[in-house]
Write an enzyme that holds these catalytic residues in place. Structure first.
Site, PDB file in Angstrom:
ATOM      1  N   SER A  97       2.736   6.929  -3.783  1.00 51.48           N
ATOM      2  CA  SER A  97       2.908   5.824  -3.225  1.00 51.48           C
ATOM      3  C   SER A  97       3.473   4.468  -3.744  1.00 51.48           C
ATOM      4  O   SER A  97       4.605   4.521  -4.185  1.00 51.48           O
ATOM      5  CB  SER A  97       1.394   5.386  -2.751  1.00 51.48           C
ATOM      6  OG  SER A  97       1.115   4.456  -1.593  1.00 51.48           O
ATOM      7  N   ASP A 229       1.417  11.565   7.025  1.00 53.55           N
ATOM      8  CA  ASP A 229       1.084  10.607   6.057  1.00 53.55           C
ATOM      9  C   ASP A 229       1.230   9.228   6.918  1.00 53.55           C
ATOM     10  O   ASP A 229       2.053   8.673   7.522  1.00 53.55           O
ATOM     11  CB  ASP A 229       2.379  10.258   5.127  1.00 53.55           C
ATOM     12  CG  ASP A 229       1.829   9.333   4.004  1.00 53.55           C
ATOM     13  OD1 ASP A 229       1.393   8.158   4.356  1.00 53.55           O
ATOM     14  OD2 ASP A 229       2.362   9.275   2.815  1.00 53.55           O
ATOM     15  N   HIS A 258      -1.520  11.242   3.305  1.00 55.57           N
ATOM     16  CA  HIS A 258      -0.952  10.362   2.368  1.00 55.57           C
ATOM     17  C   HIS A 258      -1.644  10.822   0.828  1.00 55.57           C
ATOM     18  O   HIS A 258      -0.725  11.002  -0.209  1.00 55.57           O
ATOM     19  CB  HIS A 258      -1.200   8.768   2.375  1.00 55.57           C
ATOM     20  CG  HIS A 258      -0.584   8.111   1.599  1.00 55.57           C
ATOM     21  ND1 HIS A 258       0.708   7.978   1.380  1.00 55.57           N
ATOM     22  CD2 HIS A 258      -1.048   7.086   0.692  1.00 55.57           C
ATOM     23  CE1 HIS A 258       0.969   6.839   0.539  1.00 55.57           C
ATOM     24  NE2 HIS A 258      -0.430   6.523   0.117  1.00 55.57           N
TER      25      HIS A 258
END
Length: 278
Positions: A97, A229, A258
């Site tokens: 991320s 995601d 995610h």
């Protein structure tokens, strides 16, 4: 605690486990978490004989809750400081991320030119750029990130609980196996950090354009992303980054969220291992 002091006086916490003679894997956590988010991966790769390193980004976890420097340039410089302090060579940098943006910026601006980096892994990562712009029409509207800032400022604990209980791990999907412990651990990590760092970090992860960084990087790079995601949509991230990188392998995970490193570590870890050893 293992910490270093950066040039601007910020204390950065890090974990450094395993033999100093083993190949190092450097893990970069997502927003607004800490090195603890990599527990599953750190133990797995330590058991495989690697040296594993993970730090708490400035303002996050056990690092200093400083007022300034919450941008990708400083994030990358902090990583460089840790890598130089530990004398890391031939390292594989693995970023999730926001940590994927940080790892990308570090490799392009510091590690690659210093000869410290062997490979890069981007997992559910924010590059090339998240926010919608004329040059990035598929991005998310700035209003999405303004909403994050408003919710954080109004009730940070509730905002974090909602993220962890819902889209981050896909716990809002029908039939999802919800883990209260995972949710609690996410909120715990988030609330350890500073509100100012997390507020400013929203701009850093959403508005930084990593296009030039991706074009510079020539080390082998594995781009991993779940196609469900809900935090970093795959179409405007992994699918674009893999085309900008010179030496990329794209691996898409059907229906994974995610936070797949936590929910599906048994799937992600062996793929990571194969890439690192390959």
């Amino acid at each position: 605690m293992s910490t270093i002091i950066t040039r601007d006086g910020t204390e950065i916490f890090f974990k450094d486990w395993g033999s100093r003679n083993a190949q190092p894997l450097f893990f970069h956590h997502g927003w607004p978490l800490s090195a603890d988010d990599w527990d599953t991966q750190l133990l797995y790769f330590l058991d495989k004989g690697f040296r594993v390193v993970a730090h708490d980004r400035r303002g996050h976890g056990r690092s200093s809750q400083v007022s300034d420097g919450h941008d990708m340039d400083r994030y990358a410089a902090d990583v460089a400081a840790v890598a130089e302090h530990l004398e890391l060579r031939n390292a594989v940098h693995i970023g999730h991320s926001t940590g994927g943006g940080e790892a990308t910026h570090y490799v392009a601006r510091h590690g690659q030119r210093q000869g410290r980096v062997a490979k890069l892994v981007l997992i559910g990562a924010v590059p090339p750029i998240m926010v919608k712009t004329p040059a990035n029409p598929g991005g998310l509207p700035i209003e999405v990130f303004d909403g994050f800032r408003q919710q954080l400022a109004a009730n940070r604990a509730q905002f974090y609980l909602d993220l962890a209980s819902g889209p981050f791990y896909g716990f809002n999907r029908p039939g999802a196996q919800v883990s209260p412990a995972v949710i609690q651990n996410w909120v715990r990590q988030g609330m350890m950090g500073g509100a100012k760092a997390h507020y400013d970090g929203i701009k850093a992860f959403s508005e930084t354009d990593f296009t030039d960084d991706l074009k510079i990087i020539d080390v082998p790079t594995l781009v991993m992303h779940g196609d469900d995601d809900q935090i970093v949509p795959i179409a405007d991230s992994a699918l674009l980054s893999s085309k900008l990188l010179k030496n990329a392998t794209l691996k898409v995970y059907e229906k994974l969220p995610h936070g797949m490193c936590t929910t599906h570590g048994h799937v992600v870890n062996p793929d990571l291992l194969a890439f690192v050893r390959g």
